[in-house]
Scaffold this motif. Sequence first.
Motif, PDB file in Angstrom:
ATOM      1  N   LYS A  37       0.826  -1.205   0.000  1.00 47.94           N
ATOM      2  CA  LYS A  37       0.000   0.000   0.000  1.00 47.94           C
ATOM      3  C   LYS A  37       0.860   1.254   0.000  1.00 47.94           C
ATOM      4  CE  LYS A  37      -3.892   2.086   2.443  1.00 47.94           C
ATOM      5  NZ  LYS A  37      -4.835   1.944   3.597  1.00 47.94           N
ATOM      6  N   LEU A  38       1.936   1.249   0.777  1.00 47.62           N
ATOM      7  CA  LEU A  38       2.838   2.407   0.813  1.00 47.62           C
ATOM      8  C   LEU A  38       3.519   2.608  -0.532  1.00 47.62           C
ATOM      9  CD1 LEU A  38       4.331   4.669   2.293  1.00 47.62           C
ATOM     10  CD2 LEU A  38       5.974   2.960   3.109  1.00 47.62           C
ATOM     11  N   ALA A  39       3.977   1.510  -1.138  1.00 41.90           N
ATOM     12  CA  ALA A  39       4.636   1.625  -2.445  1.00 41.90           C
ATOM     13  C   ALA A  39       3.672   2.180  -3.487  1.00 41.90           C
ATOM     14  CB  ALA A  39       5.170   0.257  -2.868  1.00 41.90           C
ATOM     15  N   GLN A  40       2.429   1.730  -3.474  1.00 46.36           N
ATOM     16  CA  GLN A  40       1.441   2.227  -4.434  1.00 46.36           C
ATOM     17  C   GLN A  40       1.160   3.709  -4.225  1.00 46.36           C
ATOM     18  OE1 GLN A  40       0.087   0.468  -7.013  1.00 46.36           O
ATOM     19  NE2 GLN A  40      -0.757   2.454  -7.634  1.00 46.36           N
ATOM     20  N   ALA A  41       1.037   4.107  -2.953  1.00 51.50           N
ATOM     21  CA  ALA A  41       0.797   5.520  -2.657  1.00 51.50           C
ATOM     22  C   ALA A  41       1.970   6.380  -3.107  1.00 51.50           C
ATOM     23  CB  ALA A  41       0.549   5.698  -1.161  1.00 51.50           C
TER      24      ALA A  41
END
Length: 345
Positions: free
Chosen positions: A127-131
């Motif tokens: 989720k952090l990488a996508q954000a």
Amino acid sequence: MNWRALLLAVILGTVVFGGLHAQTNTTNTPGNDSSLTTPNRLKINLTLADPTELKVREGDTVNRGQVLSDKEAERSRLERDQRERLLAIANVEGQLIPMLQPAPALRELPPISYTVEETAIQLAEIKLAQAQRNLATAIEADPFISAKAKVERSLADVEAAHRAFELQQRKLDAVNGLRGLPPEMLTHETEKLRQAKTTLEGKEAEYKFFQAEYFQVETDRRKELTDLQSKVSIARGELEQAQSRLRAAKENQELAEYNHRITISRRAEEENQVAINVANQKLDREFKLAQLREQLSAVEEKLNGIVQVKSPYSGTIRRIKFDRQTDGKLAVTLYLDTTGASPTN
């Protein structure tokens, strides 16, 4: 010496074993065969602890086997001690010593798995990488190019319309300064100035529209970036929380394992202490029994050592002589006259 005074003088004596010593003084009488075995006078030595142990008085006639002295008080005391020791032994033997009971086995700690926490970390990382990718894409994309181009073109149109308006204004001013021109020309130039002004106003309105549109795009852009940055921060916080939960789970497991080891150690210590207590109780019981049995044996030995001093012959107590008192013991000599006794006795 008065008999009663002598008895009072030795009242504090202690019990000792009575002794008997016979000293004979025989006189042979012809035709009397019994005089060959029976002395005429017999001296009996006694050792007393208390005058009340003496059971005869001067002048008493005694039969063969009659008790001369008896330690009744000491026998009663020793018999009482014997009963007390036997009762104490029975009480100690009746004491129940708890049996060692095996403690229930401690359950092993269940196998630990951090799959839930590790999965949560992986999802939070994704989720952090996508954000972060969404934010980077938004930063790289420039939504202002089209808006800026419209504003710039509109501004250029405004400036061109403004120059055309000024030019027509100067032209109209020049026409107004000329004499002899037909009125149609003035009217025509005036109409052209009005058209130039209308065009300028239209271009200015268009410019304001494109400028407002640009400001809106800028506002939306700022909001979009703010939202994307917020999502990155939220995703980073969720990742940190997931990592924190994993660390907490591992710390809790370490604490549980430590407490389990402490519990096992304490259980072993308690079991050892219980075993020691039971062993000590057994040793104490055996020690008490050994002491009591030893005391009982000593009492019975003393009790068996107490004997009655009996008269070996029948006769008359002619004299009782109190010889001496040593260490609380009273030496007494009895003089037994057997001459008047019946030979059959």
